[in-house]
Design a protein around this motif. Structure first.
Motif, mmCIF file in Angstrom:
data_model
loop_
_atom_site.group_PDB
_atom_site.id
_atom_site.type_symbol
_atom_site.label_atom_id
_atom_site.label_comp_id
_atom_site.label_asym_id
_atom_site.label_seq_id
_atom_site.Cartn_x
_atom_site.Cartn_y
_atom_site.Cartn_z
ATOM 1 N N UNK A 13 60.018 13.670 42.373
ATOM 2 C CA UNK A 13 61.275 12.921 42.550
ATOM 3 C C UNK A 13 61.149 11.532 41.910
ATOM 4 N N UNK A 14 60.024 10.867 42.221
ATOM 5 C CA UNK A 14 59.814 9.496 41.744
ATOM 6 C C UNK A 14 59.819 9.453 40.214
ATOM 7 N N UNK A 15 59.260 10.474 39.598
ATOM 8 C CA UNK A 15 59.215 10.546 38.141
ATOM 9 C C UNK A 15 60.635 10.646 37.581
ATOM 10 N N UNK A 16 61.460 11.392 38.266
ATOM 11 C CA UNK A 16 62.829 11.592 37.788
ATOM 12 C C UNK A 16 63.666 10.311 37.885
ATOM 13 N N UNK A 17 63.541 9.588 39.030
ATOM 14 C CA UNK A 17 64.402 8.401 39.203
ATOM 15 C C UNK A 17 63.721 7.093 38.794
ATOM 16 N N UNK A 18 62.437 7.173 38.469
ATOM 17 C CA UNK A 18 61.598 6.007 38.112
ATOM 18 C C UNK A 18 61.223 5.190 39.353
ATOM 19 N N UNK A 19 60.032 4.629 39.287
ATOM 20 C CA UNK A 19 59.564 3.771 40.381
ATOM 21 C C UNK A 19 60.311 2.450 40.315
ATOM 22 N N UNK A 30 64.217 7.714 48.578
ATOM 23 C CA UNK A 30 65.360 7.106 47.912
ATOM 24 C C UNK A 30 64.845 6.229 46.783
ATOM 25 N N UNK A 31 65.663 6.047 45.793
ATOM 26 C CA UNK A 31 65.370 5.059 44.774
ATOM 27 C C UNK A 31 65.379 3.697 45.487
ATOM 28 N N UNK A 32 64.372 2.870 45.229
ATOM 29 C CA UNK A 32 64.317 1.546 45.850
ATOM 30 C C UNK A 32 65.159 0.591 45.020
ATOM 31 N N UNK A 33 66.241 0.121 45.596
ATOM 32 C CA UNK A 33 67.144 -0.739 44.829
ATOM 33 C C UNK A 33 66.577 -2.148 44.762
ATOM 34 N N UNK A 34 66.738 -2.733 43.599
ATOM 35 C CA UNK A 34 66.059 -3.971 43.300
ATOM 36 C C UNK A 34 66.595 -5.192 44.045
ATOM 37 N N UNK A 35 67.853 -5.509 43.854
ATOM 38 C CA UNK A 35 68.390 -6.716 44.492
ATOM 39 C C UNK A 35 69.729 -6.442 45.165
#
Ligand code: ADP
Length: 456
Positions: free
Chosen positions: A147-153, A200-205
């Motif tokens: 999953x992480x590979x697909x959405x990027x870290x 979940x994708x970790x949203x930046x800001x």
């Protein structure tokens, strides 16, 4: 209407509910642990019942004891407040079996939203935008890495049963995944008895924007606008404000309407909150809380709607008749959570309150259960009160807040009052320019800077 409501909670929220009941001519029953015999909620209620020893598990979470208290006192409804049993579907169900009304939504809705994976699936069906996330639970590390590979870290490991920021870990690189997952699962298992995880994708800001909803007994939901709860430490809210300084009118309207429409489709009855993360790309649903929130007063201050009264009315099957077009936001409100904690180290500071003088005046509200001579027990949450300020606009509100904080005297224990005083000197706070990570980085910077008093 109910004749007698048992308040299954303690602290400021028990008082808040008691006051709403009294306005409505309803008798109240307080329940308390042996550590809370002298507590204000016990003193004020019409009747009180001791339900067990200090640990919450044996008292405020003790369902048989609370049921017995209902029987003894003849209460016809229970208000659970927030925390404790407020999101316990089993409790709501059992009360129903005993012919006692649970002041909250249906057990089905509580259960559905309590499982965050199920909640996200429902949210998708209701056309709410979601944070990119795993399809349901992740079974193992391999699936998570995929999953992480697909959405990027970076990605965020979250617990399906999560709450209060527990069972949540950020993963910035692949080698961290296995460790983060086992830590999150262990934390969630210990706290909720369920170690199921999702990603979940970790949203930046992002900003944390939540919408207050009220579903009437006919299943029509309205929204009472949004609250901005982006000022957080360890995923826990510290200060909340409404309206959000980050939203324009168009986005404010849009998210309110979207959430209300979703709640109506869901057939949701009662007070609830949909939480979203907000970035330039828009809103992303994260969860729905099926209860009154700690920060509900900021909504009350700008809309004039008494949320607890509405909850009681709705549970009694009556609609107060408020329509969406009646909801108008007036001015600005901010709430500061006053915790009995050291403002620099955040270590809890239970003990005797030797002096207590709350601020007052126009637009100043203090929801607190503390009094002079009160002993804050070490067994429960450290929040001892909330300072809520209303002003015609944000500038006036912050000005008033500064003075209210200055006036606020609490001696004998450490509190977070000095933290808010420091924060109100910061340009980013004054300008409303902060995201969910702002406070953590500010605290880290403060600790690195000996001039700020840490060296002392
Ligand atoms: P809990 O139920 O434990 O409070 P939430 O899902 O409501 O968990 O999230 C709590 C907080 O964690 C949010 O307000 C936000 O600050 C942060 N958070 C949650 N999901 C994300 C995400 N995908 N990216 C970045 N931060 C997040």
């Amino acid at each position: 209407m109910f004749e007698k409501i048992l308040i299954a909670n303690r602290g400021e929220i028990a008082l808040r509910i008691h006051r709403a009941c009294k306005e409505m001519g309803i008798a109240t029953v307080a329940v308390h642990s042996t550590a809370d015999e002298e507590a204000m909620h016990v003193r004020l209620a019409d009747e009180s019942v001791c339900i067990g020893p200090p640990p919450a598990k044996e008292s405020y979470l003790n369902i048989p004891a609370i049921l017995a208290a209902c029987e003894i006192t003849g209460a016809d409804a229970v208000h659970p407040g927030y925390g404790f049993l407020s999101e316990n579907a089993h409790f709501a169900e059992i009360l129903g079996h005993h012919g006692i009304r649970f002041i909250g939504p249906s057990p089905e809705h509580i259960r559905l939203m309590g499982d965050k994976i199920a909640a996200k699936q429902i949210a998708r069906k209701l056309n709410l935008p979601l944070v990119p996330g795993s399809e349901g639970a992740v079974k193992d590390v391999a699936e998570a890495l995929d999953f992480a590979k697909r959405v990027n870290y970076p990605v965020l490991v979250k617990a399906a049963a999560g709450g209060g920021g527990r069972g949540m870990k950020v993963v910035r690189r692949a080698p961290e995944m296995a460790g983060a997952m086992s830590a999150a699962a262990a934390e969630a298992k210990a706290a909720f008895g369920d170690g199921t995880l999702y990603l979940e994708k970790y949203l930046n800001k992002p900003r944390h924007i939540e919408v207050q909803l009220l579903g009437d007994p006919q299943g029509r939901a309205i929204h009472l606008g949004e609250r901005d709860c982006s000022l957080q430490r360890r995923h826990q809210k510290i200060l909340e404000e409404a309206p959000s300084p980050a939203l324009n009118e168009k986005d404010r309207e849009r998210i309110g309407r979207l959430a209300a429409r979703a709640a109506t489709k869901l057939g949701y009855i009662g007070a609830g909150t949909m939480e979203f993360l907000y970035t330039e790309e828009g809103f992303f649903f994260i969860e729905m809380n099926t209860r009154l929130q700690v920060e509900h007063p900021v909504t009350e201050m700008i809309t004039g709607v008494n949320m607890v009264r509405e909850q009681i009315m709705i549970a009694a099957g009556a609609s107060s008749g408020i329509k969406q077009r009646d909801i108008r936001q007036r001015g600005h409100a901010v709430e500061c959570r006053i915790n009995a904690e050291n403002a620099r180290t955040f270590l809890p500071s239970p003990g005797e309150v030797r002096a207590f003088h709350p601020p007052g005046g126009f637009g100043v509200r203090v929801d607190s259960s503390v009094y002079e001579g009160y002993r804050i027990p070490a067994f429960y949450d450290s929040m001892i009160g909330k300072l809520i300020i209303h002003g015609q606009n944000r500038t006036e509100c912050l000005m008033r807040l500064r003075w209210a904080l200055k006036e606020f005297v609490i001696e004998g224990v450490d509190t977070t009052i000095p933290l808010f005083q420091e924060l109100l000197e910061e340009a980013d706070i004054i300008n409303g320019n902060y995201d969910i990570h702002w406070l953590e980085s500010w605290i880290a910077k403060r600790q690195d800077n000996p001039q700020n008093g840490d060296a002392a």
